[in-house]
Enzyme design. Structure first.
Site, PDB file in Angstrom:
ATOM      1  N   ASN A  44      25.077   5.752   4.449  1.00  0.00           N
ATOM      2  CA  ASN A  44      25.127   4.785   5.538  1.00  0.00           C
ATOM      3  C   ASN A  44      23.697   4.364   5.866  1.00  0.00           C
ATOM      4  OD1 ASN A  44      25.533   3.341   7.864  1.00  0.00           O
ATOM      5  ND2 ASN A  44      26.222   5.079   9.103  1.00  0.00           N
ATOM      6  N   LYS A  46      22.771   2.122   7.803  1.00  0.00           N
ATOM      7  CA  LYS A  46      22.704   1.659   9.198  1.00  0.00           C
ATOM      8  C   LYS A  46      21.931   0.338   9.287  1.00  0.00           C
ATOM      9  CE  LYS A  46      23.029   6.402  10.746  1.00  0.00           C
ATOM     10  NZ  LYS A  46      22.948   7.310  11.843  1.00  0.00           N
ATOM     11  N   HIS A 129      32.327   4.766  13.369  1.00  0.00           N
ATOM     12  CA  HIS A 129      31.100   5.577  13.427  1.00  0.00           C
ATOM     13  C   HIS A 129      30.752   5.836  14.897  1.00  0.00           C
ATOM     14  CE1 HIS A 129      26.932   6.824  13.056  1.00  0.00           C
ATOM     15  NE2 HIS A 129      27.198   7.097  11.788  1.00  0.00           N
ATOM     16  N   GLU A 131      28.107   5.772  16.458  1.00  0.00           N
ATOM     17  CA  GLU A 131      27.209   4.802  17.090  1.00  0.00           C
ATOM     18  C   GLU A 131      27.987   3.589  17.579  1.00  0.00           C
ATOM     19  OE1 GLU A 131      24.473   4.706  13.819  1.00  0.00           O
ATOM     20  OE2 GLU A 131      23.816   6.727  14.356  1.00  0.00           O
ATOM     21  N   GLU A 199      31.966  13.898  11.685  1.00  0.00           N
ATOM     22  CA  GLU A 199      30.534  13.786  12.002  1.00  0.00           C
ATOM     23  C   GLU A 199      30.311  14.208  13.451  1.00  0.00           C
ATOM     24  OE1 GLU A 199      28.358  10.869   9.350  1.00  0.00           O
ATOM     25  OE2 GLU A 199      29.335   9.636  10.848  1.00  0.00           O
ATOM     26  N   GLY A 205      21.562  12.294  12.935  1.00  0.00           N
ATOM     27  CA  GLY A 205      20.194  11.813  13.130  1.00  0.00           C
ATOM     28  C   GLY A 205      19.306  12.758  13.911  1.00  0.00           C
ATOM     29  N   SER A 245      22.995  14.978   9.586  1.00  0.00           N
ATOM     30  CA  SER A 245      21.742  15.617   9.129  1.00  0.00           C
ATOM     31  C   SER A 245      21.880  16.332   7.787  1.00  0.00           C
ATOM     32  CB  SER A 245      21.201  16.570  10.204  1.00  0.00           C
ATOM     33  OG  SER A 245      20.836  15.833  11.347  1.00  0.00           O
TER      34      SER A 245
HETATM   35  C1  PEP Z   1      25.472   9.033   9.941  1.00  0.00           C
HETATM   36  O1  PEP Z   1      24.961   8.224  10.689  1.00  0.00           O
HETATM   37  O2  PEP Z   1      26.610   8.814   9.481  1.00  0.00           O
HETATM   38  C2  PEP Z   1      24.722  10.227   9.602  1.00  0.00           C
HETATM   39  C3  PEP Z   1      25.372  11.230   9.116  1.00  0.00           C
HETATM   40  O3  PEP Z   1      23.379  10.207   9.846  1.00  0.00           O
HETATM   41  P1  PEP Z   1      22.300  11.347   9.461  1.00  0.00           P
HETATM   42  O4  PEP Z   1      22.608  11.815   8.074  1.00  0.00           O
HETATM   43  O5  PEP Z   1      20.981  10.668   9.558  1.00  0.00           O
HETATM   44  O6  PEP Z   1      22.474  12.444  10.460  1.00  0.00           O
END
Ligand code: PEP
Length: 288
Positions: A44, A46, A129, A131, A199, A205, A245
């Site tokens: 992703n 983003k 997601h 976000e 997630e 993040g 992460s």
């Molecule tokens: C995500 O935004 O789907 C995600 C998993 O981000 P990160 O790997 O940066 O934590």
């Protein structure tokens, strides 16, 4: 008839270290279906990148080797999809959008429909997601309706769920996940093109990855939830991937967990070599 990887096993939670312990405390034998699914890794990107960065990332990704038995899907920002589609090695990588509209084409300024993605040849979309849930107020019902619409338009959907830190600390992880999953169950008729991405919001993040035990505990719970509602053959082949992460250092241990069928990767998907390492963590879970 139970799928071949169903077994009787205790479902008591293991003590989870890391951010918070989850008060599950269920200790009984249940029919549990482990995963029998092909490994799946999503990147992703983003709202990151520029023309220059995207070119560089595409070149990096093309230079990497990706195991044939893993589905790997990259999700660039909309504006770069055309370039990525033309230049990314499509023998190794598929494409996803990061969101789409809840319905078909029409007077919806600024939106892109699932039908347009299908028309353009983008086979996947990430929906729900955290976000978008947090910043764009997308509710469980909106995410579920978007998912059903995108599936009906022919797309595959990476449907994201997960609890916040506050929800985990207050012991409501499973209540939150139940509501997110039940909304999907109520709307989705055919699960063959759905990938569920667990997630935890506190891990996205932040650099704070869930421990393998924390992730496995939730993934096993989700598979049990899905087995109860959709049956064992759907639940054992449905990919439940972990996001939050994930990086080249922690992916291997996570990938060894029985119910982790892959990853959704944010930050580490922006570096070709890190992302390729994560794709290669599939090990024996790569299936041709
Ligand atoms: C995500 O935004 O789907 C995600 C998993 O981000 P990160 O790997 O940066 O934590």
């Amino acid at each position: 008839m139970l799928a071949s990887r169903c077994s009787l096993r205790p479902t008591a939670s293991r003590p989870a270290s890391g951010v918070a312990r989850m008060p599950v405390g269920r200790s009984r034998l249940n029919v549990v279906c482990a995963s029998n699914a092909k490994f799946f890794v999503g990147g992703n990107w983003k709202c990151n990148g520029s023309v220059g960065n995207v070119r560089k990332l595409v070149d990096e990704l093309n230079a990497e080797s990706i195991p044939a038995g893993v589905d790997v899907v990259c999700a660039p920002p909309y504006i770069y999809i055309d370039y990525v589609m033309q230049h990314l090695d499509r023998d190794k990588y598929q494409l996803a959008a990061q969101n789409c509209w809840i319905g078909g084409n029409g007077a919806y300024t600024g939106e892109v429909s699932a039908e347009q993605l299908q028309d353009f040849g983008v086979p996947w979309v990430i929906l729900g997601h955290s976000e978008r849930r947090a910043l764009c107020n997308e509710s469980n019902e909106v995410v579920a309706k978007k998912t059903a619409h995108a599936l009906a338009a022919g797309l595959g959907v990476i449907a994201c769920i997960g609890e916040t830190l506050e929800q985990r600390q207050s012991g409501s992880v499973f209540k939150v996940l139940d509501a997110q999953m039940q909304a999907l169950v109520d709307e989705v008729k055919d699960w063959s093109k759905v990938v569920v991405a667990y997630e935890p919001v506190w891990a996205i993040g932040t650099g704070v990855v869930a421990t393998p035990e924390q992730a496995q505990e939730v993934h096993a719970y989700l598979r049990k939830f899905l087995t109860a509602r959709l049956g064992s053959s759907v639940a054992s082949t449905l990919r439940i991937i972990y996001g939050g992460s994930v990086n080249d250092a922690n992916c291997k241990e996570l990938s060894l967990q029985e119910d982790i069928d892959g990853f959704l990767v944010g930050g580490a998907s922006l570096k070709g070599s890190s992302f390729a390492t994560i794709c290669n963590a599939a090990g024996k879970k790569a299936k041709i």
